[in-house]
Design a protein around this motif. Structure first.
Motif, PDB file in Angstrom:
ATOM      1  N   LYS A  87     -25.638   7.915  28.203  1.00  0.00           N
ATOM      2  CA  LYS A  87     -24.789   8.137  27.036  1.00  0.00           C
ATOM      3  C   LYS A  87     -24.438   9.612  26.832  1.00  0.00           C
ATOM      4  O   LYS A  87     -23.609   9.945  25.985  1.00  0.00           O
ATOM      5  N   SER A  88     -25.073  10.500  27.600  1.00  0.00           N
ATOM      6  CA  SER A  88     -24.775  11.923  27.456  1.00  0.00           C
ATOM      7  C   SER A  88     -25.090  12.659  28.754  1.00  0.00           C
ATOM      8  O   SER A  88     -25.993  12.274  29.495  1.00  0.00           O
ATOM      9  N   THR A 115     -17.451  17.656  24.865  1.00  0.00           N
ATOM     10  CA  THR A 115     -17.134  16.792  23.712  1.00  0.00           C
ATOM     11  C   THR A 115     -18.303  16.589  22.757  1.00  0.00           C
ATOM     12  O   THR A 115     -18.137  15.935  21.724  1.00  0.00           O
ATOM     13  N   ARG A 116     -19.460  17.117  23.067  1.00  0.00           N
ATOM     14  CA  ARG A 116     -20.649  16.829  22.263  1.00  0.00           C
ATOM     15  C   ARG A 116     -20.440  17.175  20.789  1.00  0.00           C
ATOM     16  O   ARG A 116     -20.938  16.480  19.893  1.00  0.00           O
ATOM     17  N   ILE A 119     -18.383  14.279  18.969  1.00  0.00           N
ATOM     18  CA  ILE A 119     -18.855  12.898  19.012  1.00  0.00           C
ATOM     19  C   ILE A 119     -19.318  12.468  17.617  1.00  0.00           C
ATOM     20  O   ILE A 119     -20.004  13.208  16.914  1.00  0.00           O
ATOM     21  N   ASN A 130     -20.041  11.701  25.640  1.00  0.00           N
ATOM     22  CA  ASN A 130     -20.772  12.885  25.191  1.00  0.00           C
ATOM     23  C   ASN A 130     -21.073  13.833  26.361  1.00  0.00           C
ATOM     24  O   ASN A 130     -21.922  13.548  27.198  1.00  0.00           O
ATOM     25  N   SER A 132     -21.707  18.051  27.378  1.00  0.00           N
ATOM     26  CA  SER A 132     -21.868  19.463  27.038  1.00  0.00           C
ATOM     27  C   SER A 132     -21.908  20.252  28.343  1.00  0.00           C
ATOM     28  O   SER A 132     -22.185  19.698  29.407  1.00  0.00           O
TER      29      SER A 132
END
Length: 272
Positions: A87-88, A115-116, A119, A130, A132
């Motif tokens: 998920k990230s 995009t973190r 979100i 997500n 970074s």
């Protein structure tokens, strides 16, 4: 003294055998996969157990060729290496922006869509994965190992996976700027040129690490028959174009792989 290389395929080829216990190699449509299966394979070619996938291009300075079929090829390989249901992701650019041949990692971050910070805002932002990103710098500038910087960030933001991008060394001049290697084993920055730094891997970070790199330097042993005690490393004449195009390719491959709800055209416009 053997020529150093970060490429598992070159390490396999250097053994001069068609079959090595503990190593499986297959090639299809310009993509070569080297599987190091166990300790026998690890010892034979000097690479950790894991999967190494090499994508080969005929002309790495040609934007049109690279960003056509090449983008889909690299993003597809990256997708196959990432853990399921993550998920990230943290993208870590490793290297020195002031040295062109070592600037691939930091330059890649310019093309990664972070995009973190957006979100959870709802609406159109729900379409984003997500991501970074960080440029870890080099020990000589920061006084801190790249692995320590990445490890500190991982402990704070707790990504499900790290994608580490770094310039590589090759033992064949033919592979300079024409090869992308992806692996699920992480990286040891500087190992190809004999400047071993702390490892960036699942073992050191506690999360899966996928590495991506492009060879930008080759030992002078490849182009000279002189037996030098301390060989130098040289770059191709087109090194600026190679690092710029390579960074764009890798950054966009990361975006296409992760941001599945956004078109390629929109992704490119967001990072250009």
């Amino acid at each position: 003294m053997e020529n150093r290389t970060d490429l598992a395929l070159e390490s396999f080829e250097s053994v001069n055998k068609t079959f090595i216990d503990g190593v499986n190699v297959r090639e299809e449509n310009g993509i070569t996969t080297v599987l190091v299966l166990d300790e026998r394979g690890e010892k034979a070619i000097g690479k950790p157990i894991g999967k190494y996938i090499t994508c080969t291009f005929s002309d790495f300075t040609d934007d049109i060729a690279i960003f056509g079929e090449g983008l889909d090829r690299v993003s597809g390989v990256l997708s196959s290496l990432l853990p399921k249901n993550i998920k990230s992701v943290l993208v870590a650019g490793i290297g020195n922006l002031d040295i062109t041949a070592d600037a691939l990692g930091p330059k890649t971050n310019n093309y990664v869509l972070a995009t973190r910070h957006i979100i959870g805002r709802g609406g159109v932002f729900n379409d984003f994965f997500n991501v970074s990103s960080v440029s870890a710098g080099v020990l000589g500038d920061t006084g801190i190992e790249s692995a320590e910087i990445v490890g500190g960030i991982v402990s704070q933001i707790k990504p499900d996976c790290v994608i580490a991008v770094d310039a590589l060394a090759a033992s064949s001049s033919d592979r300079l700027g024409s090869t992308v290697q992806l692996s699920d084993t992480g990286i040891s920055p500087g190992s190809g040129v004999g400047n071993h730094r702390y490892e960036i891997s699942r073992k050191t970070l506690g999360v899966p690490v996928v590495s991506i790199g492009i060879p930008t330097v080759v030992s002078t042993r490849v182009i000279s028959d002189k037996n030098l005690d301390k060989p130098m490393f040289v770059t191709p004449r087109e090194i600026d174009k190679i690092t710029d195009t390579g960074a764009k390719l890798i950054g966009m491959a990361v975006n296409v792989c992760l941001q599945k709800n956004i078109s390629k055209q929109d992704l490119l416009s967001l990072v250009s």
